[in-house]
Design a protein around this motif. Structure first.
Motif, PDB file in Angstrom:
ATOM      1  N   UNK A   7      58.495   4.752 149.860  1.00  0.00           N
ATOM      2  CA  UNK A   7      58.419   4.261 151.240  1.00  0.00           C
ATOM      3  C   UNK A   7      59.235   2.988 151.402  1.00  0.00           C
ATOM      4  N   UNK A   8      59.687   2.762 152.639  1.00  0.00           N
ATOM      5  CA  UNK A   8      60.370   1.524 153.001  1.00  0.00           C
ATOM      6  C   UNK A   8      59.780   1.075 154.331  1.00  0.00           C
ATOM      7  N   UNK A  35      62.630 -13.209 160.550  1.00  0.00           N
ATOM      8  CA  UNK A  35      63.181 -12.301 159.553  1.00  0.00           C
ATOM      9  C   UNK A  35      62.727 -10.879 159.818  1.00  0.00           C
ATOM     10  N   UNK A  36      63.644  -9.946 159.586  1.00  0.00           N
ATOM     11  CA  UNK A  36      63.260  -8.549 159.426  1.00  0.00           C
ATOM     12  C   UNK A  36      62.922  -8.400 157.947  1.00  0.00           C
ATOM     13  N   UNK A  37      61.650  -8.238 157.651  1.00  0.00           N
ATOM     14  CA  UNK A  37      61.127  -8.332 156.278  1.00  0.00           C
ATOM     15  C   UNK A  37      60.851  -6.932 155.742  1.00  0.00           C
ATOM     16  N   UNK A  38      61.528  -6.568 154.670  1.00  0.00           N
ATOM     17  CA  UNK A  38      61.489  -5.219 154.116  1.00  0.00           C
ATOM     18  C   UNK A  38      60.711  -5.192 152.804  1.00  0.00           C
ATOM     19  N   UNK A  39      59.884  -4.169 152.644  1.00  0.00           N
ATOM     20  CA  UNK A  39      59.194  -3.919 151.381  1.00  0.00           C
ATOM     21  C   UNK A  39      59.472  -2.483 150.966  1.00  0.00           C
ATOM     22  N   UNK A  40      59.985  -2.313 149.749  1.00  0.00           N
ATOM     23  CA  UNK A  40      60.235  -0.988 149.179  1.00  0.00           C
ATOM     24  C   UNK A  40      59.142  -0.700 148.151  1.00  0.00           C
ATOM     25  N   UNK A  75      63.093   8.473 148.638  1.00  0.00           N
ATOM     26  CA  UNK A  75      63.331   9.687 147.859  1.00  0.00           C
ATOM     27  C   UNK A  75      64.292   9.496 146.712  1.00  0.00           C
ATOM     28  N   UNK A  76      65.081   8.423 146.750  1.00  0.00           N
ATOM     29  CA  UNK A  76      66.027   8.158 145.671  1.00  0.00           C
ATOM     30  C   UNK A  76      65.340   7.437 144.515  1.00  0.00           C
ATOM     31  N   UNK A  77      65.796   7.719 143.316  1.00  0.00           N
ATOM     32  CA  UNK A  77      65.329   6.949 142.166  1.00  0.00           C
ATOM     33  C   UNK A  77      66.141   5.676 142.041  1.00  0.00           C
TER      34      UNK A  77
END
Length: 406
Positions: A7-8, A35-40, A75-77
């Motif tokens: 998930x992102x 900020x646009x704060x992203x969590x992967x 979906x990517x490793x």
């Protein structure tokens, strides 16, 4: 490295810095550092954190753009990504439909930066890089660990600060060992003359002064205005005109050279291609990079290499939420692996909002000290994210209630 992205997520996080005029300049009079704060998230529980900096309104647009890019990542490793990072960068910037909104500039570029910064953070947490294997690299590394990287401060002289506050902040900074100061200019010439005179008197003749117009002028106006400020011996004028006007910067640079004033820009330059043209046109004496607005670490590394080729020192921009935390990694890479020089080099520091990060930047004696924790240093405290998430966070609910009562 085999963990897979499951998930992102991205959130709109804003801080009300405009209330006290933090960050104010000639073009941005009431910025709310945001900020646009992203969590992967990955299937093994490892997380990556990234952000891109904005100044309030419009952050929601960047957030939507990040959402639109998420499908290219989930979906990517991690192994699949890092084994061809250039290809992964191209994937994000060359999507057949999203590319139309750029390419590699504007909102889509900011969104790409937030995603790529999170991926770099994830990669660093998954694997510790050993880049200092021989003596050449170990000597710069040891120097950084002992002494840190030289910094300059902008926190003393935001344009909206009253004189008494400027004086007190300069006094405090001098007592704290600061010797390099940047002043915001560009709104009113006579006021700039007065404020620059005040700052120069406060810091003395031997400390370094820089000025920053934040793109306020056209070319002729920039030359005339800065010439009037030359008596205060500024090292550089930063962003004197449009960040994409290469020939304009070259003209300003040529006109100011006899006055001993350099030109610096780069924090809002569109991309690495334009940076190459700036350097080829000898339009800059100092290169600035921005860890969020220049397409993340990928393009910044390219700019560091180009700057080294053209023998132009890099003095990164870092005014904004999380930018000091991010840019410290770039300056360390530049010194240890590229330039091995501190001549005419320094990195901006602003003393705002570091308390909201899990691993905040460390400054000692006006120097950035190398971070010791793995990652890209942009993980925010979840409590801060929840409180300052726009518009449903408690900080913004309280602000809305106050406005309603008023």
């Amino acid at each position: 490295m085999l963990q897979r992205v499951i998930s992102l997520t991205v959130r709109d996080v804003r801080f009300q810095t405009s209330l006290e005029q933090h960050g104010s300049d000639a073009m941005h009079t009431d910025p709310d550092y945001s900020a646009a704060y992203v969590v992967i998230d990955t299937d093994c529980g490892l997380k990556g954190f990234g952000l891109t900096f904005t100044v309030g309104k419009g952050t929601e647009i960047v957030v939507r753009a990040v959402d639109a890019l998420a499908g290219l990542v989930v979906g990517k490793s991690l192994q699949e990504i890092v084994s061809d990072f250039r290809g992964f960068y191209r994937l994000l910037t060359s999507d057949g439909q999203m590319r139309w909104l750029g390419p590699e500039k504007g909102v889509i570029h900011l969104a790409t930066a937030a995603v790529l910064n999170a991926v770099w953070d994830l990669w660093a947490r998954a694997e510790v890089f050993i880049t200092c294997a021989d003596c050449f690299f170990r000597l710069p590394e040891d120097q950084m660990l002992k002494e840190g990287y030289p910094a300059y401060t902008t926190s003393c002289a935001w344009l909206g600060y009253p004189d008494q506050q400027l004086k007190q902040l300069c006094t405090d900074a001098l007592e704290g060992g600061w010797t390099k100061f940047k002043v915001k200019v560009g709104a009113d010439l006579e006021d700039d003359i007065r404020r620059c005179r005040l700052i120069r008197q406060m810091i003395g003749p031997n400390n370094t002064l820089m000025i920053d117009a934040n793109q306020r002028w056209d070319v002729d106006e920039a030359i005339s205005w800065v010439s009037r400020l030359s008596e205060f011996k500024p090292l550089w004028i930063e962003e004197p005109t449009s960040p994409d006007d290469i020939l304009g910067h070259a003209a300003i640079s040529k006109a100011l050279a006899p006055l001993g004033i350099g030109v610096a820009t780069g924090e809002q330059c569109a991309n690495r291609v334009m940076f190459k043209q700036f350097l080829q046109a000898s339009a800059l004496q100092f290169v600035q990079i921005d860890s969020c607005r220049l397409g993340s670490v990928n393009e910044n590394l390219a700019v560091l290499l180009m700057a080294h080729k053209f023998k132009v020192p890099v003095c990164p921009h870092a005014g904004g939420v999380g930018l000091c935390e991010l840019v410290q990694h770039l300056i360390l890479f530049d010194y240890i692996c590229v330039s091995a020089s501190l001549s005419d080099r320094m990195c901006e520091y602003v003393d705002h909002l570091h308390e909201h990060f899990v691993n905040p930047v460390v400054i000692q004696d006006a120097h950035y000290m190398p971070p010791k924790d793995p990652g890209y240093s942009c993980e925010m405290l979840e409590s801060s994210v929840q409180r300052h998430q726009y518009p449903e966070g408690e900080a913004w609910k309280a602000a809305h209630e106050q406005m309603t009562k008023a």
